[in-house]
Write a protein that holds these residues in place. Structure first.
Motif, PDB file in Angstrom:
ATOM      1  N   UNK A 311       0.819  -1.220   0.000  1.00 51.93           N
ATOM      2  CA  UNK A 311       0.000   0.000   0.000  1.00 51.93           C
ATOM      3  C   UNK A 311       0.846   1.259   0.000  1.00 51.93           C
ATOM      4  N   UNK A 312       2.037   1.209   0.571  1.00 48.69           N
ATOM      5  CA  UNK A 312       2.870   2.407   0.635  1.00 48.69           C
ATOM      6  C   UNK A 312       2.172   3.508   1.397  1.00 48.69           C
ATOM      7  N   UNK A 313       2.128   4.696   0.803  1.00 51.77           N
ATOM      8  CA  UNK A 313       1.529   5.844   1.505  1.00 51.77           C
ATOM      9  C   UNK A 313       0.101   6.107   1.106  1.00 51.77           C
ATOM     10  N   UNK A 314      -0.570   5.142   0.445  1.00 50.34           N
ATOM     11  CA  UNK A 314      -1.933   5.384  -0.031  1.00 50.34           C
ATOM     12  C   UNK A 314      -2.939   5.262   1.114  1.00 50.34           C
ATOM     13  N   UNK A 315      -3.555   6.369   1.500  1.00 48.44           N
ATOM     14  CA  UNK A 315      -4.585   6.351   2.552  1.00 48.44           C
ATOM     15  C   UNK A 315      -5.786   7.176   2.085  1.00 48.44           C
TER      16      UNK A 315
END
Length: 493
Positions: A311-315
């Motif tokens: 997901x990394x930084x995907x929010x």
């Protein structure tokens, strides 16, 4: 709509297929490393291996090539592409023998330490058809329309392929781009393929083992035959000489594609138009960033390729389930493109981020299959396993982009990591102790990389001094700039 860009140089040809401003496929062919797939050779059986139901065949290449029993043509049996799984092959030791000469075709290039894979079931590709000289059946691409249309095409081909004197006609498979072809076009392709095969046979009668009897088209010619289709807008090539050669070839064999040819005269290199060199650099990296902030990690090994989705930084979504679902959907699109871009083949394992809902799993799998349907290479997707992994295969015929453009790092020997300076220091201390028990020199001199020598002089100086005192010999140090982090020499003075 897609555009095809061709960057030609005497040593290397590079082809990029661009759709909506994004590179979808890259093809590279080097003059000194041209692939052998499709080439026909006069071979000599070097060794038969009944236990593996295969044989090694010398075709004049660096390594002996590999022939499996399933790829040996037996009179009266259909071509491998149409043979049912139920057919029980005759044992290879009853089909070939050591020293025998055979006409063979390369179906898979030598990859890594493995030699090329061969077949005695010959096929020669034309613009619209594939010719099977040892068969007599007519096959139709499964991608062509309805069963009714396929039957109509089969009837037309039976009529066009028939010979006046009733002599053997050979078999044909209609390629996808033959769906709308007229009788004249099909007849021209039939005549061209039969003429080509007749020349191969003629050459084979008078040639010793190891002779190349037929070579598949070059990459620029295959652009017109295989890569261009109705959705292709323009085919731009930056070499005037190659444009003229390609135009003449296209006018004779692929007039529809030849009409789309353009000579690129711009001052900027053609690959700069869509920043393709930067795309190639990204296609060699382990990490692929997604627009959402997630990313893929792609690792290629001898046995298989693994793709890990993160997901990394995907929010961006309101809840975590939606975040995971949207990242996985985007990853499915990116993975299909990366497989084409990098020409990854063999077994591929995809580790999507775990999804709690079955409908999300189904939607991600459907999106992956939808994107893979655009791939001209055969792909099989098995779905999610009990561990939540997606298993798939993609037919491998040529080296991947990374194997073509890169080689293992001489420093880490392909491991992807090296020992720390401290680990190397301790290896050196153990080696000195081992040698002090066997030899009695005046002095030990350690030659190593600057980082290792610096650590021995600084943080490990106490241990080095203690060892020197224990063995009763002085230990001197010398830094060598050309040494890799793991390399060292211990010289007895």
């Amino acid at each position: 709509m897609q555009d095809i860009l061709i960057n030609w140089a005497p040593q290397e040809t590079r082809v990029a297929i661009v759709e909506n401003g994004a590179v979808q496929e890259l093809h590279v062919e080097r003059a000194l490393e041209r692939g052998q797939v499709g080439n026909i050779y006069m071979g000599r059986v070097a060794r038969v291996l009944p236990g593996m139901q295969s044989a090694f065949v010398d075709i004049g290449l660096e390594r002996a090539a590999f022939l499996h029993v399933a790829d040996v043509h037996v009179a009266g049996q259909p071509h491998a592409g149409s043979r049912g799984d139920a057919a029980q092959p005759t044992p290879i030791e009853r089909l070939v023998f050591e020293g025998q000469t055979l006409v063979v075709q390369v179906i898979k290039d030598a990859i890594g330490t493995k030699g090329a894979r061969l077949s005695t079931q010959i096929s020669i590709a034309g613009r619209l058809l594939v010719f099977l000289p040892q068969d007599d059946h007519i096959g139709i691409s499964q991608k062509i329309g309805s069963p009714e249309l396929r039957e109509q095409l089969r009837a037309r081909m039976n009529r066009l392929a028939a010979t006046a004197d009733g002599s053997p006609t050979g078999g044909f498979i209609l390629r996808t781009n033959a769906e709308d072809a007229g009788d004249d076009e099909l007849a021209d392709d039939i005549a061209y393929l039969r003429k080509t095969w007749a020349a191969v046979r003629e050459r084979g009668f008078a040639s010793p083992p190891g002779t190349l009897l037929y070579q598949d088209l070059s990459l620029v010619e295959r652009v017109l035959r295989d890569l261009a289709h109705d959705a292709t807008g323009a085919i731009r090539i930056d070499s005037r000489m190659q444009f003229d050669i390609l135009k003449a070839f296209g006018d004779e064999y692929t007039p529809g594609s030849a009409a789309k040819l353009e000579h690129y005269k711009g001052e900027r290199p053609i690959f700069d138009l869509f920043n393709i060199d930067a795309e190639i650099a990204r296609a060699l990296a382990r990490r692929v960033d997604l627009k959402s902030g997630g990313y893929l990690i792609i690792d290629q090994t001898e046995a298989l390729t693994t793709i890990d989705v993160n997901t990394g930084g995907f929010v961006g979504a309101r809840n975590f389930d939606d975040t995971i679902f949207k990242t996985n959907l985007e990853a499915a699109q990116a993975i299909a493109r990366q497989l084409r871009l990098r020409n990854l083949g063999g077994i591929i394992i995809i580790d999507f981020i775990d999804m709690g809902r079955e409908e999300h799993q189904g939607a991600v799998l459907a999106e992956l299959r939808k994107q893979l349907a655009r791939d001209r290479t055969k792909v099989t997707v098995s779905g999610f396993t009990q561990l939540g992994l997606v298993e798939m295969t993609r037919k491998r015929t040529r080296e991947s982009l990374a194997h073509l453009l890169c080689e293992p790092c001489p420093t880490c020997a392909g491991k992807g990591q090296v020992k720390t300076a401290r680990s190397v220091c301790y290896d050196i201390l153990r080696e000195i102790l081992r040698e002090a028990r066997q030899f009695n020199p005046r002095e030990f001199r350690v030659i190593a990389s600057a980082a290792v020598v610096e650590m021995l002089l600084d943080e490990e100086s106490q241990h080095l001094a203690g060892l020197s005192e224990f063995i009763g010999k002085p230990i001197s140090l010398a830094a060598e700039a050309t040494m890799s982090p793991e390399q060292y020499d211990i010289v007895l003075l």
